[in-house]
Design an enzyme around this catalytic site. Structure first.
Site, short mmCIF file in Angstrom:
data_model
loop_
_atom_site.label_atom_id
_atom_site.label_comp_id
_atom_site.label_asym_id
_atom_site.label_seq_id
_atom_site.Cartn_x
_atom_site.Cartn_y
_atom_site.Cartn_z
N THR A 149 18.36 -5.04 -8.13
CA THR A 149 17.90 -4.23 -7.00
C THR A 149 18.25 -4.99 -5.73
O THR A 149 18.38 -6.22 -5.76
CB THR A 149 16.37 -4.02 -7.05
OG1 THR A 149 15.76 -5.32 -6.95
CG2 THR A 149 15.94 -3.36 -8.33
N GLU A 166 16.19 1.21 -11.12
CA GLU A 166 15.37 1.14 -12.34
C GLU A 166 15.44 2.41 -13.18
O GLU A 166 14.95 2.43 -14.30
CB GLU A 166 13.90 0.89 -11.96
CG GLU A 166 13.61 -0.52 -11.47
CD GLU A 166 13.80 -0.70 -9.96
OE1 GLU A 166 14.54 0.09 -9.35
OE2 GLU A 166 13.19 -1.64 -9.40
N LYS A 189 -0.69 4.59 7.91
CA LYS A 189 -2.08 4.97 7.67
C LYS A 189 -2.81 5.01 9.01
O LYS A 189 -3.11 3.98 9.59
CB LYS A 189 -2.73 4.00 6.70
CG LYS A 189 -2.07 4.12 5.34
CD LYS A 189 -2.67 3.21 4.30
CE LYS A 189 -1.91 3.43 3.00
NZ LYS A 189 -1.59 2.22 2.30
N TRP A 217 -2.75 9.91 6.14
CA TRP A 217 -1.44 9.32 5.84
C TRP A 217 -0.35 10.12 6.55
O TRP A 217 -0.33 11.34 6.49
CB TRP A 217 -1.16 9.35 4.33
CG TRP A 217 -1.94 8.31 3.59
CD1 TRP A 217 -3.14 7.76 3.96
CD2 TRP A 217 -1.58 7.71 2.34
NE1 TRP A 217 -3.55 6.85 3.03
CE2 TRP A 217 -2.61 6.80 2.01
CE3 TRP A 217 -0.51 7.84 1.47
CZ2 TRP A 217 -2.60 6.03 0.86
CZ3 TRP A 217 -0.49 7.09 0.31
CH2 TRP A 217 -1.53 6.19 0.02
#
Ligand code: ADP
Length: 541
Positions: free
Chosen positions: A186, A331, A440, A445
């Site tokens: 990654t 992944e 936040k 959110w």
């Protein structure tokens, strides 16, 4: 009782063998980093991959050994995919855009025994070699005429010399389908790079999965050009899916600029392509400037980060090219979801269909997903509730390669993606943010992706990013960082007013800053960790 069908292990070499036998004259065309266009067929590619396999045996490469590549999308890189994996070794594709320290870390962590590199990267590997002691031999992916007069690289030789010493009479061996096949780290946007070790089984199933018509969809009628690099999650599996389906493959080499891509698309009749939004944003600009049109390109897959709806609309309206928005990660091999309409959605009004297609889409068979709250409980598929996105399936990672700590797994076997998402009743998933990027604000959110998508719809905006900055009252508030299009002007007030009425009042950015350029990761994503550092100490009233 066991079934009585042939237990042929799934192996990637069967893909190239199939293409060589049944699509023997279908072409692979590459733009070479050392200059010129190379053209040959799947039959030629299979023969050369076998010569490579023989050479690897001669060099003592064994089952499970890692062979690194620092290379662009070319026919030689394609041969490495098959030649290395075909003998049971591991093709470790390395992203040359990473920082040198990360490259050193990755090569040493993987303990690569051989390293194949394109001419472009000669100066880079000269610097890496002294600190990469496991690499016994460095191979320049070109003819011997390109070898430097002098070099301290251990065992340096040319790829073409290596192949020329072999006759290509070789049978691909059979082995357990769970044998490791390729390795990709990654990009370490948030942490040290982590290795994802794909198996033959996972790679072959993924190649079938992305070939499905409602997934990326590949056919023998396609001319496929992966613009996503072969060092980034196996170019999203296209170097496997193209030969599996008998599609012509066009590999753009180091020429990732819009003019080179466009020229190759036109001369080779590319019908289908794939890449990150940055590539398509630049290409759109290039097409507009020259009042250009595509004569063969019909669709492209865009993923890796959120595809702005304005980009999707412009491609359809101005260029007659459909964008399929897809989501995935290193992944997940990478395909997780793709946004393709279902039958009962075809009759919806055009704007509703467009809104559905801007989501990251629905799962392909082979991947299952769910969203959970902080307590780990599954959340409803109502398109409203958002939570951590978990996935599982035969091409999803179980553990990282040689990781000191276990992977991001739940106790009951799901992989935590680190993304926050909603799932609508029709199964369409929408990423609202990476969990680390969510803003936040006083209990609410705010999705940075929503705001970025809106910002780039403004005609004067070339690129935009939204990050949370400290606020005494709300704890965090959104700051919009904008790169303006050359020659176009927009004031801070105009920019902020652009959001009015388009998002909930509390989600509107509080401030805007103009910059010349945004920081990007090695895979072309906006590097928010850097941006947060750049604006450390910034606060809004
Ligand atoms: P990294 O950036 O860590 O190297 P990947 O290249 O594997 O990792 O990127 C995976 C991440 O990219 C996903 O977890 C998600 O946050 C983001 N991503 C990928 N596709 C999309 C998409 N279509 N929309 C929004 N985010 C996406």
């Amino acid at each position: 009782m066991l079934g009585l069908m042939m237990a042929e292990p799934l192996r990637v070499a069967t893909i190239i063998e199939h293409a060589a036998k049944w699509h023997s004259d279908t072409e692979i065309v590459s733009r070479l980093p050392e200059g010129g266009i190379h053209r040959y067929t799947y039959a030629d590619a299979n023969r050369r991959a076998k010569q490579l396999a023989q050479a690897l045996h001669r060099l003592g490469i064994e089952n499970g050994d890692r062979v690194g590549t620092l290379a662009w999308n070319t026919h030689r890189h394609f041969e490495l995919y098959y030649g290395v994996a075909g003998i049971g070794a591991v093709c470790h594709t390395i992203n040359p855009r990473l920082f040198p320290e990360q490259l050193v870390y990755i090569i040493n962590h993987a303990e690569d025994r051989l390293l194949f590199f394109d001419l472009t990267f000669l100066p880079l590997v000269e610097r890496l070699a002294p600190v990469c002691p496991t690499v016994e031999k460095w191979v320049l992916m070109a003819g011997p005429e390109h070898l430097p007069k002098q070099s301290a690289l251990p065992g340096l030789c040319s790829y073409e010399d290596l192949l020329a010493a072999e006759d290509g009479h070789y049978e691909w061996p059979s082995f357990d389908e769970n044998t490791a096949c390729s390795l990709c780290y990654t990009s370490g946007t948030t942490d040290q790079p982590k290795g994802v070790l794909y198996s033959h089984r996972s790679t072959l199933l993924h190649a079938l999965g992305i070939s499905l018509p409602d997934s990326l969809g590949c056919s023998a009628l396609d001319v496929i050009m992966p613009v996503v690099p072969m060092f980034h999650v196996n170019a999203w599996g296209l170097p496997y899916a193209a030969p599996l389906n008998g599609a012509k493959l066009v590999l753009p080499g180091a020429g990732m600029d819009s003019a080179s891509l466009y020229e190759l698309m036109e001369t080779e009749g590319v019908t289908f392509s794939a890449g990150v939004p940055t590539i398509w944003l630049a290409l759109l600009q290039f097409m507009r400037e020259g009042h250009r049109k595509f004569s063969t390109l019909r669709r492209t897959v865009v993923g890796g980060s959120s595809c702005p709806p304005a980009l999707m609309k412009a491609f359809v309206d101005e260029l007659n090219v459909t964008i399929t928005h897809a989501w995935g990660m290193t992944e997940t091999s990478p395909l997780g979801t793709a946004s393709r309409l279902k039958a009962n959605q075809l009759t919806l009004p055009a704007d509703e269909k467009a809104a559905i297609l801007t989501k990251q889409g629905r799962v392909v068979f082979g991947v299952d997903m769910k969203i959970v709250g902080d307590d780990g409980q599954e959340l409803p598929h109502d398109g409203e509730a958002f939570g951590d996105l978990l996935v599982r399936g035969p091409w999803v990672v179980r553990d990282y390669f040689r990781a000191p700590t276990p992977g991001e797994m739940t106790a009951d076997g799901w992989f935590r993606t680190g993304d926050v998402a909603t799932i609508a009743p029709d199964g369409f998933m929408q990423i609202t943010d990476r969990s680390k990027d969510v803003i936040k604000s006083g209990g609410e959110w705010i999705s940075s992706i929503d705001l970025e998508n809106l910002a780039v719809a403004h005609p004067a905006v070339a690129e935009a990013a939204v990050i949370g900055v400290p606020s005494a009252k709300w704890s965090e508030r959104p700051l919009l960082v904008v790169v303006r299009r050359p020659g176009l002007d927009v004031s801070k007030e105009e920019m902020l007013a652009f959001f009015r009425g388009k998002v909930a009042r509390f989600s509107e950015p509080d401030a805007v800053e103009f910059v010349d350029a945004l920081p990007h990761t090695a895979t072309g994503k906006i590097l928010k960790t850097q941006l947060r550092k750049d604006f450390a100490g910034y606060s809004v009233a």
